[in-house]
Scaffold this active site. Structure first.
Site, mmCIF file in Angstrom:
data_model
loop_
_atom_site.group_PDB
_atom_site.id
_atom_site.type_symbol
_atom_site.label_atom_id
_atom_site.label_comp_id
_atom_site.label_asym_id
_atom_site.label_seq_id
_atom_site.Cartn_x
_atom_site.Cartn_y
_atom_site.Cartn_z
ATOM 1 N N HIS A 164 0.872 -1.261 -0.068
ATOM 2 C CA HIS A 164 0.040 0.096 -0.064
ATOM 3 C C HIS A 164 0.957 1.071 -0.032
ATOM 4 C CE1 HIS A 164 -3.970 -1.541 0.341
ATOM 5 N NE2 HIS A 164 -4.003 -2.294 1.519
ATOM 6 N N CYS A 238 0.575 1.829 -5.781
ATOM 7 C CA CYS A 238 -0.308 2.727 -6.395
ATOM 8 C C CYS A 238 -0.171 3.849 -6.628
ATOM 9 C CB CYS A 238 -1.902 2.819 -5.981
ATOM 10 S SG CYS A 238 -2.572 1.213 -5.795
ATOM 11 N N ARG A 247 -0.081 2.175 -11.758
ATOM 12 C CA ARG A 247 1.254 1.548 -10.707
ATOM 13 C C ARG A 247 2.360 2.112 -11.218
ATOM 14 N NH1 ARG A 247 -2.947 0.372 -9.034
ATOM 15 N NH2 ARG A 247 -3.890 -1.702 -8.717
#
Length: 261
Positions: A164, A238, A247
């Site tokens: 993340h 991300c 990405r």
């Protein structure tokens, strides 16, 4: 001179309007408070909980590895040869010296099992690596996830990871700060593998599967990637922040392996 008479019906209408405005105001204030609490939960509480759990998992792995003869079930271990039984081959280390590199083994960890530790000195990051990229069971715990089907640490091919960038520990929040020649270390129960960053893809499609292939190369931007087999690590997250539309990809090449003693 006639004095205007206020009708009861007009009074009731004004009272209803005031009540409606008051009720609407209360609803908006309540909705704002709820929304603020949700934002606090996402941006602060999930980070706090995930980072705490991730730190505990790193400490648990370190204690486990410090126990003589203790190797967790399903955890990859180094051996004297590459995957498939071939002999170890030399590779040039960051300092120019030549080291012997070996495989992480062919054993696959259990799904969602934390089995390695990722250390990125530039980012002051030390976080567990778990098998799989499930949000609920891996990424939302603050872990970095290993893409199933890609290689394990030290194996020939591509050891690909996801993490993340925002919320839930956000281990890869500062991934854009990485530069060519920075190091990425992966510790397992058997060895520490050091990769050196040599390529960075700032942005590509979320569906760009080429970046995690055994010889990683973007299928969206083919000028980014490699053209020959090797020992690679891939870090994905991300981008831009607080979105999942694109990405970012960082690649590195294995430069040394130090067995755990």
């Amino acid at each position: 001179m006639r004095v205007p008479v206020v009708q009861h019906r007009s009074r009731r209408r004004r009272a209803l309007r005031r009540r409606a405005l008051w009720t609407g105001g209360e609803f908006l204030v309540t909705a704002g408070v709820v929304l603020l609490l949700l934002v606090v939960h996402q941006l602060w509480w999930t980070n706090r909980e995930a980072r705490r759990d991730a730190d505990h998992q790193v400490q648990a792995l370190e204690r486990q590895w410090a126990t003589p003869g203790a190797v967790s079930g399903g955890t990859p271990s180094a051996n004297t040869g590459l995957a498939g039984g071939s002999s170890p081959r030399p590779s040039t280390a960051a300092g120019g010296s030549t080291t012997r590199t070996g495989s992480a083994g062919s054993t696959t960890p259990r799904r969602s099992q934390a089995y390695a530790v990722l250390t990125i000195p530039r980012l002051h990051l030390r976080v567990p690596i778990a098998e799989g990229v499930s949000k609920q069971n891996v990424l939302n715990k603050g872990y970095v996830g290993h893409y199933p089907g890609t290689q394990q640490p030290g194996q020939a091919g591509n050891f690909a990871l996801a993490g993340h960038r925002n919320t839930h520990g956000e281990p890869f929040r500062y991934l854009p700060r990485l530069r060519v020649k920075d190091t990425v270390q992966v510790e397992t129960s058997a060895a520490t593998f050091t990769y050196t960053v040599d390529k960075i893809l700032p942005q590509t499609s979320a569906a760009d599967s080429g970046v995690i292939r055994p010889v990683p190369r973007s299928i969206v931007k083919p000028s980014y990637g490699y053209s020959s087999p090797g020992y690679y690590v891939t870090l994905t997250t991300c981008t831009p922040e607080f979105t999942s539309r694109y990405r970012m990809v960082v690649w590195g090449t294995l430069t040394s392996m130090r067995p755990r003693t």
